[in-house]
Design an enzyme around this catalytic site. Structure first.
Site, mmCIF file in Angstrom:
data_model
loop_
_atom_site.group_PDB
_atom_site.id
_atom_site.type_symbol
_atom_site.label_atom_id
_atom_site.label_comp_id
_atom_site.label_asym_id
_atom_site.label_seq_id
_atom_site.Cartn_x
_atom_site.Cartn_y
_atom_site.Cartn_z
ATOM 1 C CD GLU A 1 -1.417 -0.591 1.881
ATOM 2 O OE1 GLU A 1 -0.820 0.061 0.982
ATOM 3 O OE2 GLU A 1 -0.853 -0.930 2.940
ATOM 4 C CG ASP B 1 -4.093 2.012 -5.364
ATOM 5 O OD1 ASP B 1 -3.354 1.118 -5.819
ATOM 6 O OD2 ASP B 1 -3.671 2.897 -4.593
ATOM 7 C CG ASN C 1 -0.463 -4.697 4.489
ATOM 8 O OD1 ASN C 1 -1.405 -5.270 3.944
ATOM 9 N ND2 ASN C 1 -0.162 -3.430 4.238
ATOM 10 C CG HIS D 1 -0.630 -0.443 -3.865
ATOM 11 N ND1 HIS D 1 -1.654 0.453 -3.628
ATOM 12 C CD2 HIS D 1 -0.013 -0.648 -2.666
ATOM 13 C CE1 HIS D 1 -1.656 0.784 -2.349
ATOM 14 N NE2 HIS D 1 -0.672 0.126 -1.739
ATOM 15 C CD GLU E 1 5.276 -1.692 1.938
ATOM 16 O OE1 GLU E 1 6.320 -1.010 1.991
ATOM 17 O OE2 GLU E 1 4.197 -1.252 1.498
#
Length: 280
Positions: free
Chosen positions: A191, A193, A125, A161, A84
């Site tokens: 990641e 979701d 990432n 996300h 990030e």
């Protein structure tokens, strides 16, 4: 494997919990991606409050990566070297690494990571980079620059996300990462979701299943996509409720560890895939 857990005080390295994960995954025939060396968050106070000069902080960063990476050399197939680094508008995030070292902290970290992990795939990432926009383009530009400098940089991690009913179109995701593939890079959903506003309803579960199908199909339709990882397995372990008030139920299994409609939609998408795994 994050900085504050691994090196809570300078030159004191603690591997107990991460070693447990490595041991468990090996015993169960699974693979591990390391996460992460450099992030704006979960940095120990001795780093953030140390007021270190440029050269000293570079040495601290290199030492951390050499020690942790060396400890897990041969145990991971990939590592999120930098996590990030950009704001959503594509500008550099303000943190101790950027503010002290400048943008050079990224190639410095990658060079150190390659020395410590000779065979692992090295990644940046980030979140909100599923489609073409300011943030994903900043990553694309960074990738171009790093590769032009001869930096060993193999992959971009798309966290994924997402929000129920707002997931991007499959074609938009494929088009975005085609740019990185053209540079010779791979990508992965790291990641994944898809959260909803609670309470959960049948309609929301149905939409969630469709959204999971769309993003999974983006990976399946891209030859450069090498993996899909969800950010935990069941809703009771999700990070979402503690971060986004009134939201949750983002994963494939509910709080009772029972599969949700999204689980079956993902299974169907994988079963229908015309491409076979090319993971090595």
């Amino acid at each position: 494997m994050k900085y504050d857990t691994i090196e809570p005080s300078r030159d004191t390295f603690v591997y107990t919990h991460a070693d447990y994960v490595i041991t468990w995954t090996k015993a169960n025939g699974q693979s591990v991606r390391g996460h992460n060396f450099v992030w704006y968050n979960q940095i120990p106070s001795w780093v953030t409050s140390g007021a270190f000069a440029n050269a000293t902080l570079i040495s601290i960063l290199q030492n951390h990566i050499a020690n942790e990476g060396g400890h897990y050399n041969g145990e991971v197939y990939a590592w999120d070297v930098v996590n990030e680094p950009f704001n959503d508008d594509g500008t550099w995030r303000s943190d101790v690494w950027y503010n002290t070292i400048g943008p050079a902290f990224v190639p410095i970290a990658f060079t150190a990571a390659r020395a410590a992990l000779p065979t692992a795939k090295l990644y940046v990432n980030d979140y909100n980079i599923e489609t073409i926009g300011a943030k994903s383009t900043a990553h694309y530009t960074l990738a171009q620059q790093m590769l032009a400098q001869g930096i060993s940089y193999q992959g971009i991690g798309c966290q994924g996300h997402l929000i129920v009913g707002e997931a991007p179109a499959t074609s938009s995701v494929v088009s975005n990462f085609a740019r990185f593939a053209a540079l010779g890079m791979e990508w992965a959903l790291t990641e994944l979701d898809i959260r909803m506003t609670l309470p959960e309803t049948t309609a929301l579960l149905t939409q969630q299943a469709a959204d999971y199908t769309a993003i999974v199909n983006a990976c399946l339709q891209s030859t450069a996509c090498v993996g899909i990882t969800t950010w935990d397995t069941s809703d009771d372990y999700s990070w979402v409720p503690s971060t986004f008030s009134g939201q949750g139920d983002a994963l494939l299994f509910d709080s009772n560890k029972q599969p949700k409609p999204a689980y079956f939609s993902v299974a169907d998408a994988l079963a229908a895939a015309t491409t076979s795994s090319h993971f090595v």
